[in-house]
Write an enzyme that holds these catalytic residues in place. Structure first.
Site, PDB file in Angstrom:
ATOM      1  N   ASP A 176     111.770  -4.604  10.556  1.00 13.49           N
ATOM      2  CA  ASP A 176     110.442  -4.954  10.050  1.00 13.49           C
ATOM      3  C   ASP A 176     109.548  -5.333  11.236  1.00 13.49           C
ATOM      4  O   ASP A 176     109.967  -6.023  12.162  1.00 13.49           O
ATOM      5  CB  ASP A 176     110.547  -6.111   9.054  1.00 13.49           C
ATOM      6  CG  ASP A 176     109.282  -6.262   8.219  1.00 13.49           C
ATOM      7  OD1 ASP A 176     109.350  -6.033   7.003  1.00 13.49           O
ATOM      8  OD2 ASP A 176     108.222  -6.614   8.784  1.00 13.49           O
ATOM      9  N   ASN A 205     110.312  -6.572  -3.270  1.00 10.84           N
ATOM     10  CA  ASN A 205     109.022  -6.950  -3.836  1.00 10.84           C
ATOM     11  C   ASN A 205     108.497  -5.773  -4.655  1.00 10.84           C
ATOM     12  O   ASN A 205     108.521  -4.631  -4.181  1.00 10.84           O
ATOM     13  CB  ASN A 205     108.048  -7.307  -2.708  1.00 10.84           C
ATOM     14  CG  ASN A 205     108.490  -8.539  -1.932  1.00 10.84           C
ATOM     15  OD1 ASN A 205     109.040  -9.461  -2.512  1.00 10.84           O
ATOM     16  ND2 ASN A 205     108.251  -8.550  -0.631  1.00 10.84           N
ATOM     17  N   GLY A 248     104.380  -9.124  -4.867  1.00 10.45           N
ATOM     18  CA  GLY A 248     104.069  -9.232  -3.443  1.00 10.45           C
ATOM     19  C   GLY A 248     104.314  -7.965  -2.657  1.00 10.45           C
ATOM     20  O   GLY A 248     104.417  -8.012  -1.426  1.00 10.45           O
ATOM     21  N   GLN A 249     104.382  -6.822  -3.351  1.00 12.57           N
ATOM     22  CA  GLN A 249     104.620  -5.555  -2.638  1.00 12.57           C
ATOM     23  C   GLN A 249     103.345  -5.127  -1.915  1.00 12.57           C
ATOM     24  O   GLN A 249     102.279  -5.033  -2.527  1.00 12.57           O
ATOM     25  CB  GLN A 249     105.047  -4.474  -3.638  1.00 12.57           C
ATOM     26  CG  GLN A 249     105.431  -3.154  -2.973  1.00 12.57           C
ATOM     27  CD  GLN A 249     105.989  -2.127  -3.957  1.00 12.57           C
ATOM     28  OE1 GLN A 249     106.008  -2.356  -5.180  1.00 12.57           O
ATOM     29  NE2 GLN A 249     106.437  -1.001  -3.433  1.00 12.57           N
ATOM     30  N   SER A 250     103.471  -4.885  -0.611  1.00 13.60           N
ATOM     31  CA  SER A 250     102.295  -4.470   0.171  1.00 13.60           C
ATOM     32  C   SER A 250     102.369  -3.008   0.591  1.00 13.60           C
ATOM     33  O   SER A 250     101.342  -2.413   0.919  1.00 13.60           O
ATOM     34  CB  SER A 250     102.118  -5.355   1.403  1.00 13.60           C
ATOM     35  OG  SER A 250     103.218  -5.245   2.275  1.00 13.60           O
ATOM     36  N   HIS A 281     111.361  -0.084  -0.949  1.00 13.43           N
ATOM     37  CA  HIS A 281     112.132  -0.520   0.214  1.00 13.43           C
ATOM     38  C   HIS A 281     112.900  -1.769  -0.131  1.00 13.43           C
ATOM     39  O   HIS A 281     112.454  -2.590  -0.940  1.00 13.43           O
ATOM     40  CB  HIS A 281     111.233  -0.751   1.428  1.00 13.43           C
ATOM     41  CG  HIS A 281     110.037  -1.611   1.155  1.00 13.43           C
ATOM     42  ND1 HIS A 281     108.920  -1.143   0.503  1.00 13.43           N
ATOM     43  CD2 HIS A 281     109.788  -2.909   1.427  1.00 13.43           C
ATOM     44  CE1 HIS A 281     108.031  -2.117   0.398  1.00 13.43           C
ATOM     45  NE2 HIS A 281     108.545  -3.204   0.941  1.00 13.43           N
ATOM     46  N   HIS A 314     114.344  -5.114   1.571  1.00 12.31           N
ATOM     47  CA  HIS A 314     114.402  -5.981   2.750  1.00 12.31           C
ATOM     48  C   HIS A 314     115.828  -6.527   2.857  1.00 12.31           C
ATOM     49  O   HIS A 314     116.361  -7.056   1.879  1.00 12.31           O
ATOM     50  CB  HIS A 314     113.475  -7.194   2.588  1.00 12.31           C
ATOM     51  CG  HIS A 314     112.016  -6.897   2.495  1.00 12.31           C
ATOM     52  ND1 HIS A 314     111.150  -7.118   3.539  1.00 12.31           N
ATOM     53  CD2 HIS A 314     111.256  -6.441   1.468  1.00 12.31           C
ATOM     54  CE1 HIS A 314     109.909  -6.802   3.164  1.00 12.31           C
ATOM     55  NE2 HIS A 314     109.949  -6.390   1.901  1.00 12.31           N
TER      56      HIS A 314
HETATM   57  P1  AMP Z   1     106.440  -5.550   1.135  1.00 10.79           P
HETATM   58  O1  AMP Z   1     105.394  -6.612   1.350  1.00 10.79           O
HETATM   59  O2  AMP Z   1     107.639  -6.011   0.370  1.00 10.79           O
HETATM   60  O3  AMP Z   1     105.833  -4.287   0.578  1.00 10.79           O
HETATM   61  O4  AMP Z   1     107.032  -5.222   2.562  1.00 10.79           O
HETATM   62  C1  AMP Z   1     106.429  -4.350   3.469  1.00 10.79           C
HETATM   63  C2  AMP Z   1     106.976  -4.711   4.813  1.00 10.79           C
HETATM   64  O5  AMP Z   1     106.699  -3.622   5.680  1.00 10.79           O
HETATM   65  C3  AMP Z   1     106.375  -5.966   5.461  1.00 10.79           C
HETATM   66  O6  AMP Z   1     107.406  -6.906   5.702  1.00 10.79           O
HETATM   67  C4  AMP Z   1     105.756  -5.435   6.746  1.00 10.79           C
HETATM   68  O7  AMP Z   1     105.918  -6.325   7.823  1.00 10.79           O
HETATM   69  C5  AMP Z   1     106.527  -4.150   6.961  1.00 10.79           C
HETATM   70  N1  AMP Z   1     105.846  -3.116   7.725  1.00 10.79           N
HETATM   71  C6  AMP Z   1     104.589  -2.630   7.520  1.00 10.79           C
HETATM   72  N2  AMP Z   1     104.322  -1.648   8.395  1.00 10.79           N
HETATM   73  C7  AMP Z   1     105.432  -1.495   9.162  1.00 10.79           C
HETATM   74  C8  AMP Z   1     105.781  -0.642  10.238  1.00 10.79           C
HETATM   75  N3  AMP Z   1     104.923   0.275  10.731  1.00 10.79           N
HETATM   76  N4  AMP Z   1     107.017  -0.771  10.790  1.00 10.79           N
HETATM   77  C9  AMP Z   1     107.869  -1.691  10.320  1.00 10.79           C
HETATM   78  N5  AMP Z   1     107.607  -2.521   9.295  1.00 10.79           N
HETATM   79  C10 AMP Z   1     106.398  -2.436   8.729  1.00 10.79           C
END
Ligand code: AMP
Length: 115
Positions: free
Chosen positions: A30, A88, A94-96, A101, A103
């Site tokens: 991450d 998430n 809290g999914q961004s 994926h 974690h």
């Molecule tokens: P979520 O908030 O559960 O959707 O997790 C998305 C995760 O992706 C977050 O922890 C970010 O830090 C991670 N993330 C976003 N862009 C990248 C990237 N280019 N390389 C690695 N991790 C990333």
């Protein structure tokens, strides 16, 4: 899928610290780690979230949880001490990044409840 950052990482179009990959899955560190060990396990197939898994993804889901998670936990040195898996899901979850994926976090004592 166009404009999906994890699809681009899976395709090798955006760099990442890859710790594992095979035909179905890629796992990488991450970018903003929340624990000493924090990797994301990502199917190459674009699936929006775990809520979008279908029966045709059963083999993929089993592969992630039966094969990849234990292998990575062992290789990253967190299998014995324990670790946390987080998925998430959706806005309130809290999914961004809208590409499924998992974690995998470890290397420190986790707290509960999550924020
Ligand atoms: P979520 O908030 O559960 O959707 O997790 C998305 C995760 O992706 C977050 O922890 C970010 O830090 C991670 N993330 C976003 N862009 C990248 C990237 N280019 N390389 C690695 N991790 C990333």
């Amino acid at each position: 899928m166009a404009d999906c950052i994890f699809c681009k990482i899976a395709a090798g179009e955006i760099p990442a610290q890859v710790v594992y990959q095979d035909d179905a899955v890629i796992a990488f560190r991450d970018l903003s780690p929340k624990a000493p060990v924090h990797v994301l396990i990502v199917p190459r197939k674009h699936i929006q979230s775990v809520a979008h898994f279908t029966a045709e993804d059963s083999e993929l889901a089993a592969h992630i949880f039966v094969d990849v998670v234990p292998k990575l936990a062992a290789e990253l040195g967190v299998a014995d001490g324990g670790f946390r898996l987080v998925m998430n899901t959706g806005k309130n979850g809290g999914q961004s990044v809208n590409h499924l994926h998992v974690h995998l976090l470890g290397g420190r004592k986790m707290t509960w409840p999550p924020g």
